[in-house]
Design a protein around this motif. Sequence first.
Motif, mmCIF file in Angstrom:
data_model
loop_
_atom_site.group_PDB
_atom_site.id
_atom_site.type_symbol
_atom_site.label_atom_id
_atom_site.label_comp_id
_atom_site.label_asym_id
_atom_site.label_seq_id
_atom_site.Cartn_x
_atom_site.Cartn_y
_atom_site.Cartn_z
ATOM 1 N N GLY A 180 0.808 -1.207 0.000
ATOM 2 C CA GLY A 180 0.000 0.000 0.000
ATOM 3 C C GLY A 180 0.843 1.259 0.000
ATOM 4 N N LYS B 13 -5.656 -1.860 -4.519
ATOM 5 C CA LYS B 13 -4.804 -2.830 -5.219
ATOM 6 C C LYS B 13 -4.889 -2.658 -6.729
ATOM 7 C CE LYS B 13 -3.503 -7.678 -4.628
ATOM 8 N NZ LYS B 13 -3.848 -8.945 -3.931
ATOM 9 N N ARG C 39 2.186 1.571 -3.555
ATOM 10 C CA ARG C 39 1.118 2.037 -4.448
ATOM 11 C C ARG C 39 0.894 3.533 -4.292
ATOM 12 N NH1 ARG C 39 -1.750 -2.969 -2.954
ATOM 13 N NH2 ARG C 39 -2.995 -1.807 -1.448
ATOM 14 N N THR C 40 0.965 4.011 -3.054
ATOM 15 C CA THR C 40 0.775 5.440 -2.808
ATOM 16 C C THR C 40 1.895 6.249 -3.440
ATOM 17 O OG1 THR C 40 -0.324 4.878 -0.723
ATOM 18 C CG2 THR C 40 0.359 7.169 -1.019
#
Length: 520
Positions: A143, A477, A146-147
Motif C-alpha cells: 500500500g 490494489k 502504491r501510494t
Amino acid sequence: RWPDFSDYRIRIQQFYEPTNYTFAWIRDRRVTSQVEEIIKILKEADAKGLNSEDYDGSRWGDRLTGLRSASDSDFAEFDLALTVSLMRYISDLHFGRANPGVFYSEFDIENERFDLPSFLQQRLILAADVRAVLEGIEPPYEGYRRTQRALQQYIAMAREDHGGLLPVTKKPVEPGAPYAAIASLTDLLRRLGDLPENVRVPPDSTRFTGPLVDALKHFQVRHGLEPDGRLGKATFAQLNTPLTDRIRQLQFTLERWRWVPHSFLQAPIILNIPEFELRALDDSYETELEMKVVVGKAYDHQTPVFAAGMKSVIFRPYWNVPFSIQQAELMPKLDEDAAYLAKNRYEVVTLQNTLVTNGTVDHATLSLLHSGKLRIRQVPGPENALGLVAFMFPNKHDVYLHATPAMELFAKARRDFSHGCIRAEKPQQLAAWVLRNQSEWTPERIADTMNGTKTVYVSLDKPIPVLIVYATAVVLKTGEVRFFEDIYGQDTQLAELLAKGYPYPFVKTRTTESRGDTVK
C-alpha cells in the motif's frame, strides 16, 4: 535551508568521533563515488512524498562546483552539510518527518532505536548500491508503494493542469440536464481516469448524460460522496479541488505509512477513520478481509488514533452505558417515562454491576441514577447497541470494536455517527477471522453463540495488533486512488507542523482523547 541541526548534534558527534573527525564523503580532496548518487537521491525526495529542499536539493550543484578551488574549511562544511541532510532524509524516509507522538501519544516514535551514525558508517559510506540501501529502510507495505506510484502520477498531472475551474451552478445539475461546461467536465474526468479513454463523448455535447453520468458516479465513489450522478455542491467542490491539494493528501498518507510499525508479531487489523473502512491483513500484509465501519462523530466524539492489542471477543455483550450518555440521552427519557428502561431492555445496576432493577424505576432509584451512584446497562440481544459481538483491545480511551443493530448506517458514504467506538459492518465474518487460529471456534459455532442466549467471553491465544489510523488518501490494489474528507482536521494540523521546518518537535504536545462506550 534549515541551518538549525541541534536535534542531530549528538548523532553527528557519534558519527565523526570514531574516525577522529576525518571527512566521511571526501577522499584526496575529491568527493567519494557514493556522493553523486546520494545527492541525486536527495534531489528526488519529492517522489517519496518528502521535500527535496529540506535536504538542500537545489544547492548541491553549486556546492560541488565550489569544491574545485576549496579550502579545508570548505570541504568540512560540505561534508557536514551532506551528513546533516542525509541523516534528516534517512530519518524522514524511515520514521516520517513529524513524530506522531506530537499528535497521538500512543504512536510515539523512539528515534534512538535506529542507530543513524552506525547506519551511515556501516551501510552507506562504502555502499556499492546507495539507492538499494536507502530503499531497504522504507515501510515494507505494498500500500505504501502504491501510494508512491500514485503520487508520481498526480505530480505529472499537476504539471499539465491548466488550473481552470468548472462553473458551479446554483441548483444541482441532474442527469440529462444541460450544462454549459460539458467539454471541460469531459476533459477533467478523462484526465483523472474516471472517464475511460475509449469512451467517446461528442465534442459538441451540451447535456450531462450517458457516459459522463457514469464517470461522475465513479468520481463520487472515489471521493467519499454519495454516487447519485448529480452535479451538486459537494461534488463541484471535489471536482474543483486543485491537484496540489491531492498531492498533499498523498504526501500525508506516505507520512502516516512511515509511522506504522514495519513488522508485526501477528497479522494486524487496520481501521482508517476518514475512509470509514476496516482491513484485516494476512501474513504478507495484503488485505484478507475488508468491511465498512462507523466511527466517532467529527464534532464531539472523535475516534482517537492509537495502536493496541486485541485480547478477547465477547459474544452477546452487555452495554454498560457511559455516564455522559446516561445523563445526556437516557435520563431525560426516563424522567418522562419511569418504564422507559424496561421497554428498551435496560437494567439499573450498582457501580459493581449488581442488578438493582429491570422494571419501572422509582423516585429513589431515579435520584441515585441522576447522582451517578447507580448506572444503566443494556441487556444482550439483537437490539443491544453493541450488537451480538464486541472485540476488546484494552486502551486508555475506552474505545473498542463492535457490531450494531443500526445496519442502515453502512449504506451512507460518510459514516461518523458513534460516540467514539467503532461499529463493524460484518461482525460475524470478523469474529471468524479473529478466531481463525482457535480451531474450536468454527464459523458454525460462532453463529450459534451469537444467536444463543448466554454471554460468552473468549480470550485470544495471541493478541492481534489493532491500528486505528488517519489517512485521507488511499490507493487500492487496482491502482485506483481514493480521497476522503479531512473530517477531524488532522491533515490541517500536520500541514501546520511541517510548515515550521526543522527541527521538528519530538515531545508530546498534543494527544487525542475520546471517551468511548463501555462493555461488560
